[in-house]
Scaffold this active site. Structure first.
Site, PDB file in Angstrom:
ATOM      1  N   GLY A 258      88.036  26.286  49.333  1.00  0.00           N
ATOM      2  CA  GLY A 258      89.119  27.115  48.835  1.00  0.00           C
ATOM      3  C   GLY A 258      90.197  27.398  49.875  1.00  0.00           C
ATOM      4  N   HIS A 259      91.271  28.055  49.420  1.00  0.00           N
ATOM      5  CA  HIS A 259      92.414  28.338  50.284  1.00  0.00           C
ATOM      6  C   HIS A 259      92.022  29.262  51.447  1.00  0.00           C
ATOM      7  CE1 HIS A 259      92.425  31.667  47.384  1.00  0.00           C
ATOM      8  NE2 HIS A 259      92.956  32.388  48.344  1.00  0.00           N
ATOM      9  N   ASN A 260      92.602  28.970  52.600  1.00  0.00           N
ATOM     10  CA  ASN A 260      92.439  29.761  53.840  1.00  0.00           C
ATOM     11  C   ASN A 260      91.061  29.628  54.480  1.00  0.00           C
ATOM     12  OD1 ASN A 260      94.982  30.725  53.251  1.00  0.00           O
ATOM     13  ND2 ASN A 260      94.286  32.719  52.538  1.00  0.00           N
TER      14      ASN A 260
END
Length: 364
Positions: A258-260
């Site tokens: 996922g993002h980050n």
């Protein structure tokens, strides 16, 4: 891909015996090996298969009686799977991608293609892309504007590399992977039911209609050296900062990052692992298939999580985890033993009730 026994032994740094000039062209399981194959029997339990096949040479365990097995030559592997790694490198011809840029590829005039690179048909390379020397890019790959890919990369059919993604040297990307898609990030104008549940752990107030507002992804993805991603892996770009995959990390098919998220060095994430946004994964972490990691938590260095483990809270370095929710592996084993005892325990309680209840009635 024909090799002499001598050449193979030299490449593996292994000892060999017998006719070292004997030539083999492929590797095979012992029982199905023909005269041209190197039979793989690195453990005594596979010795019986040699008699079923027709191999003249084999990769064996140290001290094996190769002549007694009817072989003309043998290579001895102290560590079988490590020998397999070297042997497969030696015998794998790799995909057929002609050198240079295929006439049916579309390469922006502002892109930089390194010396010795091979670009297949229907590849699309955007503005400002930089591709390192000796990279091999198979058909139908797209690489968006501003992406940077290091030397000796191998990117296979249909992979998608997003804008501004940065990838190190010796990258291997299996078909269909998507690196640099937008993150899954949305917000409601007022506090959402999800935020409320996070705070109360189950209690809900008034339920009201809400709609989701998109948070765009301004970051990208940064990948280190010697990283491999499997088929249909998805790595989302960061919201503001980049999503990061450390050097030496290997992602199996269908892994989702996922993002980050920040994944450390030399991790091994098996099929269908999912890492939720902004989680941090330490170095040398191993996760079996279908493991899940909650958002915004930290998994320490050298954690090993068995298949289908779900990690909801921070995991200390070196911990071995199993279960849903994740607990120490030894604790999980004890819990499962206790669960198996429950039917017998329930039967004993029922029997005690049957004996005790009539007496209680008599006393009443």
């Amino acid at each position: 891909m024909a090799h002499t026994i001598r050449d193979i032994a030299t490449a593996l740094g292994a000892e060999a015996a017998g006719d070292l000039d004997l030539v083999v062209s492929r590797a095979s399981e012992p029982q199905s090996a023909g005269p041209e194959a190197l039979a793989l029997a690195m453990d005594p339990k596979y010795a019986g298969g040699i008699a079923q096949g027709r191999a003249r040479a084999a990769l064996l365990w140290p001290g094996a009686d190769w002549q007694g097995l009817g072989l003309e030559a043998a290579i001895f592997a102290p560590r079988g799977r490590l020998a397999m790694a070297g042997l497969t490198v030696l015998m794998d011809p790799g995909p057929e991608i002609a050198g240079g840029v295929h006439p049916m590829a579309v390469v922006d005039a502002g892109a930089e293609i390194g010396a010795g690179a091979a670009i297949g048909p229907f590849v699309v390379i955007g503005r400002g892309v930089r591709i390192g020397a000796r990279a091999r890019i198979a058909s139908h790959v797209s690489i968006a504007e501003g992406a940077v890919i290091g030397e000796d990369a191998l990117i296979l059919q249909g992979a998608r590399i997003g804008a501004r993604v940065t990838i190190g040297d010796r990258f291997i990307c299996q078909p269909g992977a998507v690196i640099g898609a937008d993150g899954f990030s949305f917000v409601t104008p007022e506090k959402s039911g999800v935020e409320e549940i996070r705070e109360t752990l189950g209690e809900r107030g008034d339920i009201r209609a809400q709609s989701w507002t998109r948070i765009h992804s301004l970051g990208a993805v940064t990948i280190g050296d010697d990283v491999e991603v499997g088929a249909n892996v998805c790595i989302d770009r960061g919201t503001i900062r980049d999503t990061v995959i450390g050097s030496g990390t290997k992602l199996d098919n269908l892994v989702h990052i996922g993002h980050n998220v920040q994944v450390g060095r030399d991790c091994l994430l098996c099929g269908q692992v999912g890492i939720a946004g902004s989680a941090r994964i330490g170095d040398r972490v191993v996760m079996g298939g279908q493991c899940g990691v909650n958002d915004n938590i930290f998994v320490g260095d050298d954690v090993i999580a068995g298949g289908a483990t779900k990690i909801f809270t921070n995991a200390p370095a070196g911990r071995v985890l199993l279960g849903y929710p994740a607990v120490k592996m030894e604790t999980h084993v004890e819990m499962q033993k206790a669960l198996r005892r429950l039917p017998r325990l329930a039967a004993k309680v029922a029997e005690m009730e049957r004996i005790v209840m009539p007496r209680s009635s008599d006393q009443g």
